[in-house]
Design a protein around this motif. Structure first.
Motif, PDB file in Angstrom:
ATOM      1  N   LYS A 135       0.831  -1.196   0.000  1.00  0.00           N
ATOM      2  CA  LYS A 135       0.000   0.000   0.000  1.00  0.00           C
ATOM      3  C   LYS A 135       0.869   1.251   0.000  1.00  0.00           C
ATOM      4  N   HIS A 136       0.382   2.258  -0.679  1.00  0.00           N
ATOM      5  CA  HIS A 136       1.117   3.508  -0.878  1.00  0.00           C
ATOM      6  C   HIS A 136       0.194   4.646  -0.465  1.00  0.00           C
ATOM      7  N   LEU A 137       0.700   5.518   0.404  1.00  0.00           N
ATOM      8  CA  LEU A 137      -0.134   6.575   0.980  1.00  0.00           C
ATOM      9  C   LEU A 137       0.412   7.934   0.567  1.00  0.00           C
ATOM     10  N   MET A 194      -4.428   1.879   6.380  1.00  0.00           N
ATOM     11  CA  MET A 194      -3.760   2.620   5.316  1.00  0.00           C
ATOM     12  C   MET A 194      -2.487   1.926   4.842  1.00  0.00           C
ATOM     13  N   LEU A 195      -1.990   0.943   5.610  1.00  0.00           N
ATOM     14  CA  LEU A 195      -0.677   0.371   5.360  1.00  0.00           C
ATOM     15  C   LEU A 195      -0.745  -1.135   5.155  1.00  0.00           C
ATOM     16  N   SER A 196       0.315  -1.690   4.575  1.00  0.00           N
ATOM     17  CA  SER A 196       0.485  -3.133   4.508  1.00  0.00           C
ATOM     18  C   SER A 196       1.161  -3.608   5.786  1.00  0.00           C
ATOM     19  N   GLN A 197       0.840  -4.819   6.193  1.00  0.00           N
ATOM     20  CA  GLN A 197       1.400  -5.351   7.423  1.00  0.00           C
ATOM     21  C   GLN A 197       2.874  -5.717   7.254  1.00  0.00           C
ATOM     22  N   ASP A 198       3.617  -5.623   8.378  1.00  0.00           N
ATOM     23  CA  ASP A 198       5.015  -6.039   8.443  1.00  0.00           C
ATOM     24  C   ASP A 198       5.827  -5.448   7.285  1.00  0.00           C
ATOM     25  N   ASN A 211       4.535  -2.507  11.771  1.00  0.00           N
ATOM     26  CA  ASN A 211       4.325  -3.284  12.991  1.00  0.00           C
ATOM     27  C   ASN A 211       4.476  -2.440  14.254  1.00  0.00           C
ATOM     28  N   GLN A 212       4.980  -1.226  14.119  1.00  0.00           N
ATOM     29  CA  GLN A 212       5.149  -0.345  15.270  1.00  0.00           C
ATOM     30  C   GLN A 212       3.850   0.334  15.684  1.00  0.00           C
ATOM     31  N   LEU A 213       2.802   0.181  14.897  1.00  0.00           N
ATOM     32  CA  LEU A 213       1.528   0.795  15.249  1.00  0.00           C
ATOM     33  C   LEU A 213       0.984   0.182  16.532  1.00  0.00           C
ATOM     34  N   ILE A 214       0.476   1.017  17.429  1.00  0.00           N
ATOM     35  CA  ILE A 214      -0.092   0.569  18.692  1.00  0.00           C
ATOM     36  C   ILE A 214      -1.598   0.795  18.652  1.00  0.00           C
ATOM     37  N   LEU A 233       2.923  14.658   1.598  1.00  0.00           N
ATOM     38  CA  LEU A 233       3.806  13.639   2.161  1.00  0.00           C
ATOM     39  C   LEU A 233       3.551  12.328   1.444  1.00  0.00           C
ATOM     40  N   ASP A 234       4.589  11.760   0.880  1.00  0.00           N
ATOM     41  CA  ASP A 234       4.517  10.505   0.143  1.00  0.00           C
ATOM     42  C   ASP A 234       5.072   9.401   1.037  1.00  0.00           C
ATOM     43  N   ILE A 235       4.229   8.458   1.429  1.00  0.00           N
ATOM     44  CA  ILE A 235       4.633   7.366   2.310  1.00  0.00           C
ATOM     45  C   ILE A 235       4.553   6.072   1.513  1.00  0.00           C
ATOM     46  N   ARG A 236       5.699   5.464   1.276  1.00  0.00           N
ATOM     47  CA  ARG A 236       5.732   4.248   0.451  1.00  0.00           C
ATOM     48  C   ARG A 236       6.715   3.237   1.021  1.00  0.00           C
ATOM     49  N   SER A 237       6.538   1.983   0.638  1.00  0.00           N
ATOM     50  CA  SER A 237       7.365   0.916   1.190  1.00  0.00           C
ATOM     51  C   SER A 237       8.798   1.058   0.716  1.00  0.00           C
ATOM     52  N   LYS A 238       9.700   0.575   1.549  1.00  0.00           N
ATOM     53  CA  LYS A 238      11.137   0.711   1.266  1.00  0.00           C
ATOM     54  C   LYS A 238      11.542  -0.156   0.091  1.00  0.00           C
TER      55      LYS A 238
END
Length: 286
Positions: free
Chosen positions: A125-127, A176-180, A253-256, A281-286
């Motif tokens: 997922k890309h935010l 909004m995100l993919s897991q792990d 995984n840091q989400l609480i 702000l572009d939030i994308r997987s590494k």
């Protein structure tokens, strides 16, 4: 509707109950009265419709349950403020859909990232967040102004005034995100023609975790090679013509309790940030 070739259905669509910053697909749910079978293959219907002054076609419809079908009308990024869209449905193809009536059930919104087929299940997922989403609070409100932008798909960007500090503040939620997954956050920006500063480094502090030893150093202008150290982030050109610089990284995984607060403080070492135009702000997987 008795005549599928002359629908004349005007639909007003509101974003009131949608999550901001999420890519949605708007789908019309319908079924033909004389349809006696359900197939796993999409059906060619050639729906003609208008959005604004633009004439559009949606060619294939997907089957749902109980002979209902769905067809995507358009995709959009849900804005911070509620806005309305109007769509005029004109006709289905009689040649392919027959001469019977059609039942129109309504409009359904689906997050685009939830519509991945079996060939795309591994896509992360890309935010992409609007500038106003990540910057509007009491500490920033008096230090920038909105400006329209034909170069930004968000239509409005912000330009910073004379200030030393810029805050980024947003609550990220798990859906909004993919897991792990490890994510990198990039500030997407341009420098206005009148900007003469921002040659010096800018320090980025994480106000939630508050670890001074892990503060990032970024640049909005590329420095000389001898000014770049191990943890420095320098700007890079994007395909859309904007610039981007990495300001943060984290793992989903840091989400609480399914959420995480992104709260960054950008401070210039020297001079101000006057003339910095922020796209988002572009939030994308590494």
């Amino acid at each position: 509707m008795f005549d599928i070739s002359k629908l004349n259905i005007r639909i007003k669509i509101t974003t009131q109950f949608l999550s901001p910053g999420v890519n949605y697909g708007a789908y019309i749910i319908f079924k033909f009265c004389d349809t006696n079978k359900v197939s796993s293959k999409p059906m060619y219907v050639n729906l003609k419709y208008k959005k604004g002054g633009e004439k559009l076609h949606a060619y294939f419809a997907k089957w749902r349950d109980e002979k209902w079908m769905m067809i995507e009308l358009y995709r959009f990024l849900s804005p911070v403020k509620d806005i309305d869209f109007e769509v005029l449905l004109e006709s289905f193809s009689r040649y392919h859909c027959g001469n019977g009536s059609v039942y129109v059930k309504g409009i359904e919104f689906r997050a685009v990232d939830n519509l991945l087929d079996l060939n795309e299940v591994n896509r992360k997922k890309h935010l992409m967040l609007l500038a106003m989403q990540v910057s509007y609070d009491s500490s920033n409100a008096a230090h920038f102004h909105l400006q329209p932008s034909s170069e930004s798909r968000f239509q409005e960007v912000i330009e910073l005034l004379s200030q030393h500090v810029f805050h980024i503040n947003y609550k990220i939620r798990s859906y909004m995100l993919s897991q792990d997954t490890e994510y990198l956050c990039y500030l997407v920006f341009k420098l206005s023609e009148k900007c003469v500063g921002l040659h010096c480094p800018v320090i980025v502090r994480d106000l939630v975790r508050r670890n001074r030893n892990k503060a990032e150093i970024i640049y909005f202008r590329s420095p000389s090679p001898w000014n770049i150290y191990e943890n420095n982030s320098v700007p890079e050109q994007r395909e859309d013509g904007w610039m981007e610089v990495k300001v943060w990284k984290f793992n989903s995984n840091q989400l609480i309790y399914g959420r995480m607060r992104l709260n960054l403080k950008l401070v210039t070492y020297d001079g101000t940030m006057s003339g910095l135009i922020v796209h988002g702000l572009d939030i994308r997987s590494k």
